[in-house]
Design a protein around this motif. Structure first.
Motif, PDB file in Angstrom:
ATOM      1  N   HIS A   1       0.814  -1.209   0.000  1.00  0.00           N
ATOM      2  CA  HIS A   1       0.000   0.000   0.000  1.00  0.00           C
ATOM      3  C   HIS A   1       0.850   1.262   0.000  1.00  0.00           C
ATOM      4  O   HIS A   1       0.388   2.332   0.394  1.00  0.00           O
ATOM      5  CB  HIS A   1      -1.010  -0.036   1.147  1.00  0.00           C
ATOM      6  CG  HIS A   1      -1.943  -1.200   0.998  1.00  0.00           C
ATOM      7  ND1 HIS A   1      -2.956  -1.204   0.070  1.00  0.00           N
ATOM      8  CD2 HIS A   1      -1.935  -2.424   1.562  1.00  0.00           C
ATOM      9  CE1 HIS A   1      -3.559  -2.384   0.100  1.00  0.00           C
ATOM     10  NE2 HIS A   1      -2.951  -3.141   1.005  1.00  0.00           N
TER      11      HIS A   1
ATOM     12  N   CYS B   1      -7.308   2.031  -4.646  1.00  0.00           N
ATOM     13  CA  CYS B   1      -6.978   0.722  -4.059  1.00  0.00           C
ATOM     14  C   CYS B   1      -8.086   0.325  -3.081  1.00  0.00           C
ATOM     15  O   CYS B   1      -8.819   1.185  -2.574  1.00  0.00           O
ATOM     16  CB  CYS B   1      -5.632   0.845  -3.340  1.00  0.00           C
ATOM     17  SG  CYS B   1      -5.079  -0.673  -2.552  1.00  0.00           S
TER      18      CYS B   1
ATOM     19  N   CYS C   1      -7.789  -0.304  -0.171  1.00  0.00           N
ATOM     20  CA  CYS C   1      -7.518   0.284   1.144  1.00  0.00           C
ATOM     21  C   CYS C   1      -8.011   1.726   1.241  1.00  0.00           C
ATOM     22  O   CYS C   1      -8.002   2.311   2.322  1.00  0.00           O
ATOM     23  CB  CYS C   1      -6.021   0.243   1.429  1.00  0.00           C
ATOM     24  SG  CYS C   1      -5.064   1.459   0.501  1.00  0.00           S
TER      25      CYS C   1
ATOM     26  N   CYS D   1      -1.673   2.748  -5.035  1.00  0.00           N
ATOM     27  CA  CYS D   1      -0.864   1.751  -4.310  1.00  0.00           C
ATOM     28  C   CYS D   1      -0.313   0.761  -5.333  1.00  0.00           C
ATOM     29  O   CYS D   1      -0.978   0.455  -6.320  1.00  0.00           O
ATOM     30  CB  CYS D   1      -1.719   0.966  -3.321  1.00  0.00           C
ATOM     31  SG  CYS D   1      -2.417   1.936  -1.998  1.00  0.00           S
TER      32      CYS D   1
HETATM   33 ZN   LIG Z   1      -3.736   0.323  -0.938  1.00  0.00          ZN
END
Ligand SMILES: [Zn+2]
Length: 327
Positions: free
Chosen positions: A168, A178, A180, A185
């Motif tokens: 990440h 991403c 996340c 990332c």
């Molecule tokens: Zn990420």
């Protein structure tokens, strides 16, 4: 006096399967087994499944002689110091579940847990492709990108155990979103699903003739990273370009990693890591454009030793810290 070597039970828990193996002090996997993981079940049902799998591989009889340890490699977030599974998206069965303590109580043995990438990194560092190097940067590329840092035989955990989330690290703040929540990332650019997404986008834009769509049965939605890899192995030009682009993203990212920690070795694992091994030379050639380290090209980039057994070896390896404390 003969001091018997320790025996490690390495347990690899994933979203869909559990694997376990008996591993000796040299990282050799003696025997192994696997079963489905009940990640959608209750916490107790899931733990009962872990218990069945470990029981099936635990040597019979009283465990006299060698000292036994149980180590678990598992998706995070988790707290390796307290041995608690916090809230992994792939394991909804466990929320703040004290896995190490439960294992330790069940078998009356020392138990340790760590996240899968950290555990695999340690196995490679002590027994695998990183043996003999003091600082190891490990990356596993598959459906996601996981990383682990090992310095002098110890996983670098950071302040709360959350360090080493190299997948990440962003290389483009305008890049794709991403899972996340961040943009650009390396996981959103170079993982298997990211490769498939880039293939889909490219086919929609350019409509080229390529084996990729043929292997996907004519359905762009069916394209996977593995299909792009298969097309590349069959000499497909579009797949080759997509992998070259993946290698270039990884070179940018590794340049950052090298400037930050200058490891002695970089190890690639996972299905995509294996696929990309033909591109290590290209990654190394491109590094100087993305690193201020004048000797960055000297750092070996190598394939992992453990493949589908990286979780079993990793689980076993995380016992090593504990074992050293017992000596
Ligand atoms: Zn990420």
């Amino acid at each position: 006096m003969v001091v018997s070597e320790p025996v490690f039970i390495g347990v690899d828990i994933g979203g869909t399967k559990i694997a376990a193996g008996v591993v000796n002090a040299h990282g050799k996997i003696r025997e192994k087994t696997r079963a489905p993981m009940l990640s959608q079940a209750s916490g107790e049902e899931a733990f009962a499944q872990v218990r069945r799998v470990v029981d099936s591989i635990m040597p019979d009889g009283p465990r006299r002689g060698p000292r036994f340890y149980i180590g678990v490699s598992c998706p995070g977030p988790l707290d390796p110091r307290r041995g608690v599974i916090i809230n992994p998206p792939n394991l909804p069965c466990w929320r703040d579940f004290p896995l190490a303590q439960r294992i330790s109580e069940t078998w009356s043995l020392p138990a340790v847990i760590d996240n899968d990438a950290n555990a695999a990194a340690l196995a490679e560092a002590v027994w695998g492709a990183g043996a003999g190097f003091s600082s190891v940067f490990y990356v596993t590329i598959g459906t996601g990108i996981g990383t682990g840092l090992v310095f002098d035989g110890r996983i670098y955990h950071g302040r709360t155990g959350a360090a080493g989330e190299g997948g990440h690290v962003s290389i483009d703040y305008n890049g794709p979103l991403c899972g996340c929540g961040k943009r650009g990332c390396i996981e959103a650019l170079a993982s298997g699903p990211a490769l498939a997404a880039r293939a889909r986008r490219r086919l929609a834009e350019k409509g080229e003739s390529t084996k990729i769509i043929e292997l996907a049965g004519g359905n762009p939605e069916a394209i996977t990273g593995q299909i792009v890899g298969d097309a590349y192995r069959q000499g497909d030009a579009v797949a080759t370009e997509l992998l070259a682009e993946t290698a270039d993203y990884l070179a940018i990212w590794l340049g950052n990693v090298i400037d930050m920690i200058e490891p002695d070795v970089v190890i690639f694992g996972g299905g995509m890591g294996e696929l990309l091994s033909g591109w290590f030379d290209r990654i190394r050639e491109k590094l100087p454009a993305w690193s201020i380290n004048s000797r960055c090209k000297e750092i070996p980039i190598v394939r992992a030793r453990y493949h589908e057994d990286s979780g079993i070896a990793g689980g076993a390896a995380v016992c090593l810290h504990e074992e050293m404390n017992d000596r």
